[in-house]
Structures are given as structure tokens and as C-alpha cells.
Design an enzyme around this catalytic site. Structure first.
Site, short mmCIF file in Angstrom:
data_model
loop_
_atom_site.label_atom_id
_atom_site.label_comp_id
_atom_site.label_asym_id
_atom_site.label_seq_id
_atom_site.Cartn_x
_atom_site.Cartn_y
_atom_site.Cartn_z
N CYS A 244 34.76 79.20 41.65
CA CYS A 244 33.68 78.52 40.92
C CYS A 244 33.49 79.27 39.61
O CYS A 244 32.48 79.94 39.40
CB CYS A 244 32.40 78.49 41.73
SG CYS A 244 32.57 77.75 43.38
N ALA A 245 34.47 79.16 38.71
CA ALA A 245 34.55 80.05 37.56
C ALA A 245 33.47 79.81 36.51
O ALA A 245 33.09 80.74 35.79
CB ALA A 245 35.93 79.94 36.92
N GLY A 248 33.13 81.57 32.91
CA GLY A 248 34.18 82.58 32.90
C GLY A 248 33.79 84.03 32.87
O GLY A 248 34.65 84.89 32.68
N GLY A 249 32.53 84.35 33.10
CA GLY A 249 32.11 85.75 33.06
C GLY A 249 32.84 86.62 34.06
O GLY A 249 33.38 87.68 33.71
N LYS A 250 32.88 86.19 35.30
CA LYS A 250 33.58 86.98 36.33
C LYS A 250 35.09 86.86 36.18
O LYS A 250 35.83 87.79 36.53
CB LYS A 250 33.12 86.56 37.72
CG LYS A 250 31.66 86.92 38.01
CD LYS A 250 31.28 86.61 39.43
CE LYS A 250 29.80 86.92 39.67
NZ LYS A 250 28.92 86.00 38.90
N ASP A 268 37.13 75.15 38.44
CA ASP A 268 35.78 74.61 38.29
C ASP A 268 35.87 73.09 38.30
O ASP A 268 36.94 72.52 38.03
CB ASP A 268 35.12 75.09 37.00
CG ASP A 268 33.59 75.05 37.08
OD1 ASP A 268 33.00 75.98 37.67
OD2 ASP A 268 32.99 74.08 36.59
N ASP A 315 31.81 82.37 43.79
CA ASP A 315 30.47 82.56 43.22
C ASP A 315 29.79 81.20 43.27
O ASP A 315 29.84 80.43 42.31
CB ASP A 315 30.59 83.09 41.79
CG ASP A 315 29.24 83.39 41.16
OD1 ASP A 315 28.24 83.44 41.90
OD2 ASP A 315 29.20 83.57 39.93
N CYS A 368 23.60 84.10 43.22
CA CYS A 368 22.49 84.76 42.52
C CYS A 368 21.18 84.21 43.08
O CYS A 368 20.23 83.95 42.36
CB CYS A 368 22.59 84.57 41.01
SG CYS A 368 22.77 82.86 40.48
#
Length: 454
Positions: A244-245, A248-250, A268, A315, A368
């Protein structure tokens, strides 16, 4: 802009946020982009007031109700001027001139409200806990089940503005080099307490103006998010999926950990979000990422690549309750129905993504969210249906990847704003042993997940 012009713009933006019902940052960004005549200092002043009112919404609305007034964007602003800036009604009046780009002149009702607000404090001993903590009343039992007598402290931390965390891009620089570069540009950054790649700035800055950002040496990323990527333990030469990109942070953090070596697939279902990640990847010097747009969590691509990846990071889409200090408006758009839908979606995503894990590989589930139904209960349900996976204690993985003592006890990672000074995060690390695993029904976990498509 004049002070009254700034205030009128705040009211206009509050009205636009209420009208559109979209995330406030997206609405505010589009609003300001369409008004390039608003200068940098004005934008900062407008943003500070806007986000402050969003953070204080429950308390302001409660006080307005005590004064027998409905909460409107204009009244919220007037209340904020008195309750926070401690302005008298006489000081507020000159800010309401009725000009072309100013606030309307005070009506008799406005004046009566300002008189009632005069001398009041933003906190009142009769306020319910949910008002003081700035969260919806309906969610209080769910939060209390998690925090117990720590509820007020954790909600207080979520109510406050977050610091700005940066992740140093190890493909281009090290932490001390970036820290020195920031200091030379007048920004004092401190190392984050847990992430060895993190730097923390005390307040919001125009980071895009800094050379270290333009050169791809840093990315804005909460320390908790950095830790989740590190715990995934992606290694150079491995095959890795960021299921679940999003933006693109991770993905960027995983690529740096892999030293640009190996295969990293960023999946995604939203093509626009995936396109936004392209510029970030290029700036960071990342070139081992392939973007994959999925039709759904059970896209046929998943079945075709079952059992071929060393690491799969999920994520998952979630309530975002752990990010309220960055997205204070999000809590008021959340509903019990939203959570019910998300919990079902998370379960489907987790079951489908698990198919990608090879024997000996690992599945990392993260949110989160602060809520147990999105976190511990999801993992418990998954493990009950998938005996082919075993938990990896987070303390064990922390020592191997992050280093030092793990700040939490138990098998899962749960980071909290008041305790750890990060956003609220949850993570579970699950390993698929080489001997596979068989469920009680006699079929393997991967075979069970395959039935979701049929």
C-alpha cells in the site's frame, strides 16, 4: 495583506473546508495555489491561524454553545481572537472593517458574543473529557479501552502540533552531514531518539527552500514511520513489496535500506498517488522501484506472484487516529461506519498480501491507528486463520535493525505521541517458516487466501 485581510482569508478557507468535506491540507493547498498573490509571510500567518482553529475546534464550539451561539467559521475565528489572543471586543472591532478583502463589520449579535467571551479561558472545568482532548465523543470508549487512565495525556499530545521529522537518505548523505548543512542554513536539527536516520526540527519550515531537500538528502517522515520501514528489514538484493505504497514515503526508505539493489515493487490502487511518488523517487536517486497499479487488493498480479517475495510491507489504509496532531480535521470526518469498513478492508488486504510471502520471508502489517480493532485484533484474526505464519517479537527485530533497547514491551510495536513523541503507530512482524503451515481445515494459508479471488 492587512491583518484583517488575513483573517478574512482564514474564514474563507474554513468555509471551503466545511463545504468540500475533503482533507484540510488538500483544500488549503489548492486554495493558496490559486491565489499566488498571497505572499510567504501572509501564507504562514494564515496557515498558523487556520490550523490553530482546527486544533481548538471542540473547545471553541463548546464555549460558543455555552454562549448559545451556533459554531460558524466566522464565529470560530472571533472566538479564537478572544480566547487565544486575549483580544478585547474593542480590539477586535478595528479588524472587522467591512472592506473588499476584510472581515464584515461586527453586527449587534457579534458584539454580544464578544462581550460574553471576554475574560473566558480556552479550557473550562465543566468541559467533558472529549472536548478537552479534542476528539469525537463517540470514539471515547474505544480510546479508553486502549489508554485507560493515560487517555488525557495521550489525547493532549495528539492535540498539540507535531514537530517536523526528517529521514536522512542514506543513498546520498549521512545524518551528521545533513545536520551540518541545515545548521549552515540557520536550522538547528536534533537527532531523533530512536531512528538512527532521523532529524527533528522544532517547528514547521519551508523545507522545499533548503538545499538538502532539493538535492534529495532528506525526506519529511515521522520518526515512527521511519522505524516501521527499518523493522521491515529489507536487504540489498532481496525482492520486496510495499503493498500500500501511497505517495511513497516508506518505499523511499526501503529503497535506501536496499542500497538500490534488488527488486522493490510499490503497489497502490490509486494511480494519482503513485504518480506523485515519481518525483520523490527521482530526487532521492532511487532506481530499483517498479510501480504497480492494482485494481483491488485481490488483483490477479498477486496470485501470479504468490510466494516470491522476501519482505511484504502492508501499511494498511486506516482511521489515521494516530496522526491527529498532523491532521486535526480528520477526526471530525471519521465515523463508526468508516471504521467498520476499514477493518473489513484491512482484513482482505492482509490476507491477500500474505500470499506474496515466500517460505522464510516476512510480512509486516502496520497502521497509523490507535484502535485495537485495526491493530491487535486484526493480527489475532489473521494468525487464527493462517497457521503458516508465526509472530516475530518486535524487541528481537528492533535489536537487529534499529539497535538499542526497544521502547515497548510485548510482541507488537505500538508507538504513542505522549510516550514516544511520534505519531501513533502499530506494527506486527510475521514470518512464514520454511515448512509452510496448514490450517485446521487442511489447506495451506496461501491456498485459503486464493479463494478470496474466486
Amino acid at each position: 495583506m492587512t491583518p484583517e485581510g488575513r483573517l478574512a482569508t482564514v474564514v474563507e478557507m474554513l468555509e471551503e473546508i466545511a463545504r468540500q468535506g475533503r482533507p484540510a491540507d488538500a483544500v488549503a493547498g489548492a486554495f493558496l495555489k490559486a491565489r499566488r498573490y498571497i505572499g510567504a509571510k501572509d501564507r504562514r500567518a494564515i496557515s498558523d491561524r487556520l490550523w490553530g482553529i482546527l486544533r481548538r475546534r471542540a473547545r471553541i464550539d463548546w464555549i460558543l454553545a455555552q454562549c448559545h451561539y451556533d459554531a460558524t467559521p466566522r464565529r470560530r475565528l472571533l472566538a479564537d481572537l478572544v480566547l487565544v489572543d486575549r483580544l478585547t471586543p474593542e480590539a477586535v472591532a478595528p479588524l472587522c472593517t467591512g472592506g473588499a478583502r476584510g472581515l464584515e463589520t461586527l453586527s449587534p449579535q457579534d458584539w454580544a458574543l464578544l462581550q460574553q467571551l471576554k475574560g473566558r479561558d480556552l479550557f473550562h472545568h465543566e468541559m467533558p473529557a472529549w472536548v478537552r482532548g479534542e476528539y469525537p465523543e463517540w470514539i471515547e470508549p474505544r480510546l479508553a479501552a486502549v489508554f485507560g487512565d493515560r487517555l488525557a495525556a495521550e489525547m493532549g499530545a495528539l492535540r498539540d502540533e507535531a514537530s517536523v521529522d526528517l529521514r536522512v537518505n542514506s543513498l546520498k548523505a549521512d545524518r551528521e552531514t545533513v545536520r551540518a548543512r541545515l545548521a549552515a542554513e540557520g536550522l538547528e536539527a536534533e537527532p531523533t531518539p530512536f531512528s538512527p536516520l532521523g532529524l527533528r526540527l522544532p517547528a514547521r519550515v519551508a523545507l522545499t527552500a533548503q538545499s538538502v531537500f532539493r538535492e534529495g538528502m532528506v525526506e519529511v517522515q515521522d520518526e515512527g514511520s521511519q522505524l516501521l520501514a527499518m523493522l521491515t528489514d529489507a536487504q540489498p538484493g532481496q525482492s520486496v513489496v510495499d503493498f500500500c505504497a501511497g505517495a511513497g514515503g516508506k518505499t523511499l526508505a526501503l529503497a535506501a535500506a536496499m542500497r538500490n539493489k534488488g527488486r522493490l515493487i510499490a503497489c497502490d490502487v490509486n494511480e494519482r498517488r503513485a504518480e506523485q511518488a515519481t518525483l520523490r523517487l527521482r530526487r532521492a536517486g532511487v532506481h530499483n522501484v517498479t510501480r504497480r497499479i492494482l485494481e483491488s487488493e485481490s488483483d490477479k498480479w498477486v496470485k501470479r506472484h504468490a510466494g516470491t517475495f522476501d519482505r511484504v510491507l502492508v501499511d494498511a489504509p486506516c482511521s489515521g487516529t494516530g496522526t491527529w496532531r498532523r491532521n486535526p480535521d480528520a477526526k471530525w470526518r471519521l465515523s463508526p461506519d468508516n471504521i467498520e469498513h476499514l477493518v473489513a478492508l484491512q482484513g482482505r488486504i492482509l490476507a491477500s498480501a500474505a500470499r506474496l510471502v515466500r517460505p522464510g520471508g516476512r510480512l509486516v502489517y502496520a497502521t497509523c491507528s490507535l484502535l485495537v480493532e485495526e491493530n491487535e485484533r486484526q493480527i489475532e484474526a489473521f494468525l487464527a486463520a493462517n497457521e503458516g505464519f508465526r509472530p516475530v517479537p518486535v524487541g528481537e527485530q528492533w535489536a537487529a535493525t534499529v539497535g538499542g533497547d526497544c521502547p515497548v514491551e510485548g510482541p507488537w510495536l505500538r508507538l504513542l505521541p505522549a510516550q514516544h513523541h511520534t505519531d501513533g503507530f502499530f506494527a506486527a512482524i510475521l514470518e512464514r517458516p520454511f515448512d509452510g503451515g496448514v490450517s485446521e481445515s487442511g489447506s495451506s494459508a496461501l491456498e485459503q487466501a486464493d479463494h478470496l479471488e474466486e
